[in-house]
Design a protein around this motif. Sequence first.
Motif, PDB file in Angstrom:
ATOM      1  N   LYS A   1      -3.948  11.668   0.722  1.00 49.59           N
ATOM      2  CA  LYS A   1      -4.524  12.302   1.912  1.00 49.59           C
ATOM      3  C   LYS A   1      -4.124  13.763   2.020  1.00 49.59           C
ATOM      4  CE  LYS A   1      -0.955  11.416   5.386  1.00 49.59           C
ATOM      5  NZ  LYS A   1      -0.793  12.751   5.930  1.00 49.59           N
TER       6      LYS A   1
ATOM      7  N   ILE B   1       0.706   5.576   0.529  1.00 50.74           N
ATOM      8  CA  ILE B   1      -0.100   6.719   0.946  1.00 50.74           C
ATOM      9  C   ILE B   1       0.687   7.977   0.613  1.00 50.74           C
ATOM     10  CG2 ILE B   1      -1.249   7.905   2.850  1.00 50.74           C
ATOM     11  CD1 ILE B   1      -1.400   5.187   4.287  1.00 50.74           C
TER      12      ILE B   1
ATOM     13  N   GLN C   1     -12.195   4.047  -2.550  1.00 52.64           N
ATOM     14  CA  GLN C   1     -12.883   4.918  -1.594  1.00 52.64           C
ATOM     15  C   GLN C   1     -12.894   6.336  -2.133  1.00 52.64           C
ATOM     16  OE1 GLN C   1     -11.122   5.425   2.450  1.00 52.64           O
ATOM     17  NE2 GLN C   1     -11.600   7.558   2.017  1.00 52.64           N
TER      18      GLN C   1
ATOM     19  N   GLN D   1     -11.744  11.563   7.765  1.00 48.36           N
ATOM     20  CA  GLN D   1     -11.521  10.451   8.679  1.00 48.36           C
ATOM     21  C   GLN D   1     -11.382  10.969  10.109  1.00 48.36           C
ATOM     22  OE1 GLN D   1     -11.966   7.583   7.513  1.00 48.36           O
ATOM     23  NE2 GLN D   1     -11.668   7.916   5.324  1.00 48.36           N
TER      24      GLN D   1
ATOM     25  N   ARG E   1      -6.909   1.468  -6.589  1.00 50.10           N
ATOM     26  CA  ARG E   1      -6.057   0.317  -6.813  1.00 50.10           C
ATOM     27  C   ARG E   1      -5.236   0.619  -8.056  1.00 50.10           C
ATOM     28  NH1 ARG E   1      -7.318  -4.480  -4.159  1.00 50.10           N
ATOM     29  NH2 ARG E   1      -9.566  -4.420  -4.055  1.00 50.10           N
TER      30      ARG E   1
ATOM     31  N   ALA F   1       0.860  -1.183   0.000  1.00 49.18           N
ATOM     32  CA  ALA F   1       0.000   0.000   0.000  1.00 49.18           C
ATOM     33  C   ALA F   1       0.893   1.229   0.000  1.00 49.18           C
ATOM     34  CB  ALA F   1      -0.912   0.008   1.217  1.00 49.18           C
TER      35      ALA F   1
ATOM     36  N   MET G   1      -2.951  -0.910  -3.258  1.00 49.92           N
ATOM     37  CA  MET G   1      -3.790   0.198  -2.822  1.00 49.92           C
ATOM     38  C   MET G   1      -2.948   1.469  -2.787  1.00 49.92           C
ATOM     39  SD  MET G   1      -6.103   0.871   0.581  1.00 49.92           S
ATOM     40  CE  MET G   1      -4.720   0.713   1.686  1.00 49.92           C
TER      41      MET G   1
ATOM     42  N   ARG H   1      -3.363   5.398  -1.720  1.00 54.27           N
ATOM     43  CA  ARG H   1      -4.211   6.377  -1.024  1.00 54.27           C
ATOM     44  C   ARG H   1      -3.590   7.757  -1.163  1.00 54.27           C
ATOM     45  NH1 ARG H   1      -7.909   3.582   1.970  1.00 54.27           N
ATOM     46  NH2 ARG H   1      -8.660   5.453   2.996  1.00 54.27           N
TER      47      ARG H   1
ATOM     48  N   ASP I   1      -9.174  11.636   2.905  1.00 55.01           N
ATOM     49  CA  ASP I   1      -8.434  10.773   2.003  1.00 55.01           C
ATOM     50  C   ASP I   1      -9.340  10.044   1.026  1.00 55.01           C
ATOM     51  OD1 ASP I   1      -9.551   8.760   3.598  1.00 55.01           O
ATOM     52  OD2 ASP I   1      -7.641   7.868   4.155  1.00 55.01           O
ATOM     53  N   CYS I   2      -8.702   9.427   0.052  1.00 51.90           N
ATOM     54  CA  CYS I   2      -9.383   8.595  -0.929  1.00 51.90           C
ATOM     55  C   CYS I   2      -8.438   7.463  -1.292  1.00 51.90           C
ATOM     56  CB  CYS I   2      -9.778   9.401  -2.170  1.00 51.90           C
ATOM     57  SG  CYS I   2      -8.381  10.028  -3.134  1.00 51.90           S
ATOM     58  N   ALA I   3      -8.960   6.456  -1.989  1.00 49.85           N
ATOM     59  CA  ALA I   3      -8.114   5.308  -2.308  1.00 49.85           C
ATOM     60  C   ALA I   3      -8.470   4.724  -3.669  1.00 49.85           C
ATOM     61  CB  ALA I   3      -8.250   4.227  -1.236  1.00 49.85           C
TER      62      ALA I   3
END
Length: 144
Positions: free
Chosen positions: A138, A91, A113, A118, A128, A89, A134, A136, A124-126
């Motif tokens: 933020k 971020i 997402q 949060q 693939r 992942a 993943m 993300r 944030d968003c996510a």
Amino acid sequence: MTALQSLSLANTFIPTTDPDVSLAFYRDVLGFTVKEDVTNGDFRWVTLTTPTQPELELTLDMVGTGAMPMTAADRVALTELLAKGLLAALIFDCDDVDAVFEAVRSSGAEVLQEPADQFYGVRDCAFRDPHGTMVRFKTDLVRE
């Protein structure tokens, strides 16, 4: 300063089975710069950097090329885990998560997402990436 106080992250790996497909996402959609792209037999080493952190290299890690010794069964299992998004992942900080979301979504990336505030202080968003990782984005929320 002790030796441990001078540590900084230099490189991280992004698993992929096709570096060209990954390049289309990380270079063409996210705007990363290719620092190195070298091939040795079946092994390909591609490093990318972000405009804001050129010292941090993101390496497209060729899953199943023989660079890491593994059985055929392990290679299949690893590829299946990759496709499910269970291996890695990322971020990223950004100034405007909503604008980043729209730009990445317009590329056709799979949305995991939509932007949301949060409880731990970020919006944030996510997504693939094309191989399941993943990714993300933020933005820190201002706390009063």
